[in-house]
Motif scaffolding. Structure first.
Motif, short mmCIF file in Angstrom:
data_model
loop_
_atom_site.label_atom_id
_atom_site.label_comp_id
_atom_site.label_asym_id
_atom_site.label_seq_id
_atom_site.Cartn_x
_atom_site.Cartn_y
_atom_site.Cartn_z
N ALA A 201 0.83 -1.20 0.00
CA ALA A 201 0.00 0.00 0.00
C ALA A 201 0.87 1.25 0.00
O ALA A 201 0.54 2.25 -0.65
CB ALA A 201 -0.93 -0.01 1.21
N ALA A 202 2.00 1.20 0.70
CA ALA A 202 2.92 2.34 0.70
C ALA A 202 3.53 2.56 -0.68
O ALA A 202 3.70 3.69 -1.13
CB ALA A 202 4.02 2.12 1.74
N ASP A 203 3.87 1.45 -1.38
CA ASP A 203 4.38 1.56 -2.74
C ASP A 203 3.34 2.24 -3.64
O ASP A 203 3.67 3.12 -4.45
CB ASP A 203 4.71 0.19 -3.31
N GLU A 204 2.09 1.81 -3.52
CA GLU A 204 1.03 2.37 -4.35
C GLU A 204 0.84 3.86 -4.04
O GLU A 204 0.67 4.67 -4.96
CB GLU A 204 -0.28 1.62 -4.10
N TRP A 205 0.90 4.22 -2.77
CA TRP A 205 0.76 5.63 -2.39
C TRP A 205 1.89 6.45 -3.01
O TRP A 205 1.66 7.52 -3.59
CB TRP A 205 0.78 5.76 -0.87
N GLY A 206 3.13 5.97 -2.89
CA GLY A 206 4.26 6.69 -3.47
C GLY A 206 4.16 6.81 -4.97
O GLY A 206 4.48 7.87 -5.55
N PHE A 207 3.72 5.74 -5.63
CA PHE A 207 3.57 5.78 -7.08
C PHE A 207 2.51 6.81 -7.50
O PHE A 207 2.72 7.57 -8.45
CB PHE A 207 3.19 4.40 -7.60
N ARG A 208 1.40 6.84 -6.78
CA ARG A 208 0.35 7.80 -7.11
C ARG A 208 0.83 9.24 -6.91
O ARG A 208 0.50 10.13 -7.69
CB ARG A 208 -0.90 7.52 -6.27
N ARG A 209 1.62 9.47 -5.85
CA ARG A 209 2.15 10.82 -5.62
C ARG A 209 3.12 11.20 -6.74
O ARG A 209 3.12 12.35 -7.21
CB ARG A 209 2.87 10.89 -4.27
N PHE A 210 3.94 10.24 -7.15
CA PHE A 210 4.88 10.51 -8.26
C PHE A 210 4.11 10.83 -9.54
O PHE A 210 4.45 11.79 -10.26
CB PHE A 210 5.79 9.31 -8.47
#
Length: 242
Positions: A201-210
């Motif tokens: 979920a943290a990976d997905e959050w970071g990807f969405r922010r990027f």
């Protein structure tokens, strides 16, 4: 079929920079940015190059690079990749332009020698075809495993790199890590699971922010900066022809 062809016939491991640059040059010719005649020559050359790419894969199945399903799939990733990159990191392609792009992609498929019966007839049919390939046909194999391993390692310095290797590493290591995260994040979740690629979920959050940061930067770009030099020249030439 595609994985076996790459494993048995590609020199990308021995000459990664050369393979990359030749692919870019071929795609430029193929897309017609240098004129219709160059595009026709390139499609004919591509068919000839792939004619002898054949053999038996690790599971004993015969393959040929000009098999319509395999040949069309590689071509399909070109269209999907362009539309998906715009959707994730820039402005989604408007429906009318996406339809025009699809029709141009379809004509390129015919130029490559793919029979009409194998080519989706409209964007909705393409979406169904692409999703079915992802969900039901793509498989894990040794070539996928190899590419995942290579994706963790920076490319070696390009030929005639003028600076010390440590300078290249300073550029290549963070860039490789960023591209890997973007690549994994852009995959359909079903493929991440199939290939065993961890994604939290943290990976997905970071990807969405990027992705959001990329969209914000894209919105701020003025016209000429939105296009590669080759595309900008093609657009200028098209305006002159009008």
């Amino acid at each position: 079929m595609v994985g076996a062809g790459v494993a048995d016939h590609s020199e990308f491991l021995e000459d990664r920079w050369g393979r990359l640059l030749r692919t870019v040059e071929s795609t430029t010719r193929f897309l017609g940015y240098r004129g219709d005649a160059a595009g026709r020559r390139e499609t004919a050359r591509l068919r000839e190059v792939h004619r002898d790419i054949k053999g038996v894969d690790a599971r004993g199945r015969r393959y040929h690079a000009l098999n319509p399903e395999a040949y069309l799939w590689v071509h399909a990733t070109l269209l999907h990749g362009m539309l998906e990159a715009q959707r994730l990191f820039a402005r989604p392609v408007p429906p009318a332009r996406a339809a025009a792009l699809f029709e141009e992609w379809r004509q390129l498929a015919f130029a490559l020698g793919v029979a009409e019966r194998h080519v989706p007839e409209d964007p909705a049919a393409f979406r169904r075809y692409f999703d079915a390939m992802v969900n039901d046909r793509l498989e894990d194999n040794e070539t996928v495993r190899l590419l995942i391993r290579l994706d963790r390692e920076p490319l070696p310095p390009p030929p005639r790199w003028p600076l010390p290797d440590v300078a290249w590493q300073g550029l290549a290591v963070p860039t490789t890590a960023m591209l890997r995260r973007v690549g994994v994040g852009s995959l359909p979740p079903v493929l991440r699971a199939r290939f065993g690629l961890a994604w939290s979920a943290a990976d997905e959050w970071g990807f969405r922010r990027f992705a959001q940061a990329m969209r914000t930067a894209d919105a701020a770009l003025v016209g000429p900066l939105r296009y590669t030099p080759i595309a900008a020249r093609a657009m200028r030439a098209a305006r002159h022809r009008r």
